[in-house]
Enzyme design. Structure first.
Site, PDB file in Angstrom:
ATOM      1  N   VAL A   1       1.130  -0.968  -0.218  1.00 41.88           N
ATOM      2  CA  VAL A   1      -0.091  -0.041   0.110  1.00 41.88           C
ATOM      3  C   VAL A   1       0.878   1.221   0.055  1.00 41.88           C
ATOM      4  O   VAL A   1       0.365   2.256  -0.544  1.00 41.88           O
ATOM      5  CB  VAL A   1      -1.005  -0.205   1.195  1.00 41.88           C
ATOM      6  N   ASP A   2       2.061   1.122   0.501  1.00 44.31           N
ATOM      7  CA  ASP A   2       3.126   2.190   0.637  1.00 44.31           C
ATOM      8  C   ASP A   2       3.167   2.587  -0.908  1.00 44.31           C
ATOM      9  O   ASP A   2       3.207   3.984  -1.236  1.00 44.31           O
ATOM     10  CB  ASP A   2       4.315   1.684   1.192  1.00 44.31           C
TER      11      ASP A   2
HETATM   12  N1  APR Z   1      -5.554  -0.125  -1.021  1.00 43.68           N
HETATM   13  C1  APR Z   1      -5.874  -0.887   0.354  1.00 43.68           C
HETATM   14  N2  APR Z   1      -5.312  -1.789   0.660  1.00 43.68           N
HETATM   15  C2  APR Z   1      -4.161  -2.345   0.118  1.00 43.68           C
HETATM   16  C3  APR Z   1      -3.491  -1.793  -1.168  1.00 43.68           C
HETATM   17  C4  APR Z   1      -4.352  -0.461  -1.604  1.00 43.68           C
HETATM   18  N3  APR Z   1      -4.025  -0.257  -2.794  1.00 43.68           N
HETATM   19  N4  APR Z   1      -2.285  -2.497  -1.715  1.00 43.68           N
HETATM   20  C5  APR Z   1      -2.216  -3.316  -0.533  1.00 43.68           C
HETATM   21  N5  APR Z   1      -2.994  -3.328   0.474  1.00 43.68           N
HETATM   22  C6  APR Z   1      -3.145  -4.340   1.464  1.00 43.68           C
HETATM   23  C7  APR Z   1      -2.683  -5.481   1.703  1.00 43.68           C
HETATM   24  O1  APR Z   1      -3.589  -6.399   0.910  1.00 43.68           O
HETATM   25  C8  APR Z   1      -2.406  -5.679   2.988  1.00 43.68           C
HETATM   26  O2  APR Z   1      -3.647  -6.558   3.338  1.00 43.68           O
HETATM   27  O3  APR Z   1      -2.483  -3.683   2.631  1.00 43.68           O
HETATM   28  C9  APR Z   1      -2.420  -4.559   3.719  1.00 43.68           C
HETATM   29  C10 APR Z   1      -0.851  -4.304   4.272  1.00 43.68           C
HETATM   30  O4  APR Z   1       0.070  -4.810   3.702  1.00 43.68           O
HETATM   31  P1  APR Z   1       1.518  -4.015   3.266  1.00 43.68           P
HETATM   32  O5  APR Z   1       1.187  -3.176   2.062  1.00 43.68           O
HETATM   33  O6  APR Z   1       2.467  -5.377   2.650  1.00 43.68           O
HETATM   34  O7  APR Z   1       1.861  -3.380   4.670  1.00 43.68           O
HETATM   35  P2  APR Z   1       2.683  -4.154   5.763  1.00 43.68           P
HETATM   36  O8  APR Z   1       2.317  -5.580   6.069  1.00 43.68           O
HETATM   37  O9  APR Z   1       2.338  -2.914   6.887  1.00 43.68           O
HETATM   38  O10 APR Z   1       4.136  -3.992   5.393  1.00 43.68           O
HETATM   39  C11 APR Z   1       4.933  -2.747   5.211  1.00 43.68           C
HETATM   40  O11 APR Z   1       5.553  -3.175   3.234  1.00 43.68           O
HETATM   41  O12 APR Z   1       5.198  -2.014   1.422  1.00 43.68           O
HETATM   42  C12 APR Z   1       6.242  -2.139   2.373  1.00 43.68           C
HETATM   43  O13 APR Z   1       7.203   0.110   2.550  1.00 43.68           O
HETATM   44  C13 APR Z   1       6.310  -0.923   3.099  1.00 43.68           C
HETATM   45  O14 APR Z   1       8.263  -1.861   4.325  1.00 43.68           O
HETATM   46  C14 APR Z   1       6.892  -1.583   4.465  1.00 43.68           C
HETATM   47  C15 APR Z   1       5.914  -2.831   4.580  1.00 43.68           C
END
Ligand code: APR
Length: 180
Positions: free
Chosen positions: A39-40
């Protein structure tokens, strides 16, 4: 699919958080604040370089060593429909077992506190830590629902909290294990 809790103050939805038209969306960032995947990556791609510039400025000033787990910062929403992005760092499962549940709760409580301080009324969250950071979705659902319920029981500035799930099964898992 949409489901409401706490008399409509909480809305669970399936979708892409970068499309949410709310005062602030929350980013599941990492300590660098300089982007990543998941999501980042989606937020920075959709929001544009204004958000990254604001994050770089924060790294030069407020958090030169990076953003600690559970802490929050706010930036412009750039090109997003949301006005602001609140960036937070979720716990990586297993790194600090003693504190990971409290850290995850802090991500939500501190984000809502910061939104209220900025007189924002609507906030959308992704499922912080349940992706790359490996937090079990059932455990997260209990922690997150209790944290939001606690915050909303003491603060009436926030009018609506949206929980946005990218995948149907993630939303269903949350609904099954929430404890609002
Ligand atoms: N909208 C909503 N939810 C989303 C989206 C989106 N566009 N993209 C991904 N997700 C969901 C994923 O399916 C997951 O359930 O967001 C949730 C969190 O997943 P991650 O993005 O992997 O976040 P996290 O588990 O907190 O890991 C953070 O990942 O992207 C890197 O820079 C970030 O190092 C950090 C780590």
């Amino acid at each position: 699919m949409e489901k409401e809790f706490l008399d409509g103050k909480v809305l669970v939805k399936i979708g892409n958080i970068t499309l949410e038209k709310v005062d602030a969306i929350v980013n599941a960032a990492n300590w660098t604040l300089l982007g990543g995947g998941g999501v980042d990556g989606a937020i920075h791609n959709a929001g544009g370089e204004e958000i990254m510039k604001a994050c770089e400025e924060i790294r030069k000033t407020v958090y030169p060593k990076g953003l600690p787990t559970g802490k929050v910062v706010i930036t412009t929403g750039g090109k997003l429909p949301a006005k602001f992005v609140i960036h937070t760092v979720g716990p990586i499962r297993g790194i600090d077992k003693e504190n990971e549940a409290a850290q995850l709760a802090d991500c939500y409580k501190n984000s809502l506190k910061l939104a209220a301080e900025h007189e924002l009324e609507t906030v959308a969250f992704p499922a912080i830590s349940t992706g790359a950071y490996g937090y079990p979705k059932d455990e997260a659902a209990k922690i997150v629902s209790e944290a939001i319920k606690d915050f909303l029981s003491e603060n009436d500035r926030i009018k609506q909290v949206r929980l946005i799930f990218f995948l149907t099964n993630e939303a269903n898992m949350f609904i099954r294990h929430q404890e609002f």
